[in-house]
Design a protein around this motif. Sequence first.
Motif, PDB file in Angstrom:
ATOM      1  N   ARG A  35      87.821  17.133  60.901  1.00 29.35           N
ATOM      2  CA  ARG A  35      87.714  15.747  61.388  1.00 29.35           C
ATOM      3  C   ARG A  35      87.354  15.680  62.862  1.00 29.35           C
ATOM      4  N   ASN A  36      87.874  16.647  63.650  1.00 27.16           N
ATOM      5  CA  ASN A  36      87.621  16.631  65.087  1.00 27.16           C
ATOM      6  C   ASN A  36      87.703  18.053  65.649  1.00 27.16           C
ATOM      7  N   CYS A  37      87.409  18.197  66.931  1.00 27.42           N
ATOM      8  CA  CYS A  37      87.396  19.521  67.552  1.00 27.42           C
ATOM      9  C   CYS A  37      88.794  20.132  67.657  1.00 27.42           C
ATOM     10  N   SER A  38      89.810  19.324  67.782  1.00 25.91           N
ATOM     11  CA  SER A  38      91.173  19.867  67.840  1.00 25.91           C
ATOM     12  C   SER A  38      91.512  20.617  66.558  1.00 25.91           C
ATOM     13  N   GLU A  39      91.156  20.034  65.426  1.00 22.59           N
ATOM     14  CA  GLU A  39      91.387  20.697  64.137  1.00 22.59           C
ATOM     15  C   GLU A  39      90.569  21.975  64.023  1.00 22.59           C
ATOM     16  N   LEU A  40      89.300  21.916  64.401  1.00 24.01           N
ATOM     17  CA  LEU A  40      88.427  23.076  64.301  1.00 24.01           C
ATOM     18  C   LEU A  40      88.913  24.196  65.223  1.00 24.01           C
ATOM     19  N   ASN A  41      89.335  23.843  66.447  1.00 25.10           N
ATOM     20  CA  ASN A  41      89.766  24.859  67.407  1.00 25.10           C
ATOM     21  C   ASN A  41      91.104  25.509  67.053  1.00 25.10           C
ATOM     22  N   ARG A  42      91.887  24.890  66.183  1.00 30.04           N
ATOM     23  CA  ARG A  42      93.113  25.549  65.708  1.00 30.04           C
ATOM     24  C   ARG A  42      92.769  26.769  64.866  1.00 30.04           C
ATOM     25  N   VAL A  43      91.660  26.678  64.144  1.00 31.15           N
ATOM     26  CA  VAL A  43      91.233  27.781  63.273  1.00 31.15           C
ATOM     27  C   VAL A  43      90.247  28.702  63.984  1.00 31.15           C
ATOM     28  N   TYR A  44      89.289  28.130  64.705  1.00 30.93           N
ATOM     29  CA  TYR A  44      88.251  28.887  65.411  1.00 30.93           C
ATOM     30  C   TYR A  44      88.335  28.538  66.897  1.00 30.93           C
ATOM     31  N   LYS A  45      89.040  29.343  67.675  1.00 27.42           N
ATOM     32  CA  LYS A  45      89.315  29.020  69.086  1.00 27.42           C
ATOM     33  C   LYS A  45      88.060  28.801  69.922  1.00 27.42           C
ATOM     34  N   GLY A  46      87.015  29.574  69.664  1.00 31.34           N
ATOM     35  CA  GLY A  46      85.796  29.449  70.453  1.00 31.34           C
ATOM     36  C   GLY A  46      84.780  28.498  69.882  1.00 31.34           C
ATOM     37  N   GLY A  47      85.132  27.808  68.812  1.00 35.17           N
ATOM     38  CA  GLY A  47      84.195  26.918  68.146  1.00 35.17           C
ATOM     39  C   GLY A  47      83.398  27.659  67.089  1.00 35.17           C
ATOM     40  N   VAL A  48      82.330  27.040  66.617  1.00 32.02           N
ATOM     41  CA  VAL A  48      81.494  27.611  65.567  1.00 32.02           C
ATOM     42  C   VAL A  48      80.036  27.529  66.003  1.00 32.02           C
ATOM     43  N   ALA A  49      79.368  28.682  66.024  1.00 28.38           N
ATOM     44  CA  ALA A  49      77.955  28.740  66.396  1.00 28.38           C
ATOM     45  C   ALA A  49      77.093  28.836  65.144  1.00 28.38           C
ATOM     46  N   GLN A  50      75.881  28.311  65.235  1.00 31.54           N
ATOM     47  CA  GLN A  50      74.957  28.333  64.105  1.00 31.54           C
ATOM     48  C   GLN A  50      74.359  29.720  63.890  1.00 31.54           C
ATOM     49  N   ALA A  51      74.078  30.447  64.985  1.00 23.32           N
ATOM     50  CA  ALA A  51      73.447  31.769  64.908  1.00 23.32           C
ATOM     51  C   ALA A  51      74.011  32.657  66.019  1.00 23.32           C
TER      52      ALA A  51
END
Length: 89
Positions: A35-51
């Motif tokens: 839903r938001n970056c807080s949720e994503l960063n709990r699982v993937y601390k550095g975010g998610v890159a496409q390549a």
Amino acid sequence: MFRKTFLWSMSIVLLGGVMFSASDASAASQAKKFRNCSELNRVYKGGVAQAPGVKNKGGKTKYAPFVSKALYDANKKLDRDKDRIACEK
């Protein structure tokens, strides 16, 4: 005999190709949407890159992003600066 062997091996090759493309499609459909970056960063601390070779526009970051095209595509809306890294930290 040769014809039977040839047909048998071609059947296996075609079946393998169908199974491979089905697994690619299921991997893309199973990518979790956050839903938001807080949720994503709990699982993937550095975010998610496409390549793997994507460069961050926003400056220095603390963590390296997780690389996954399917996961990035599912959460593309969270990439505010459009640098192909969603929720970089």
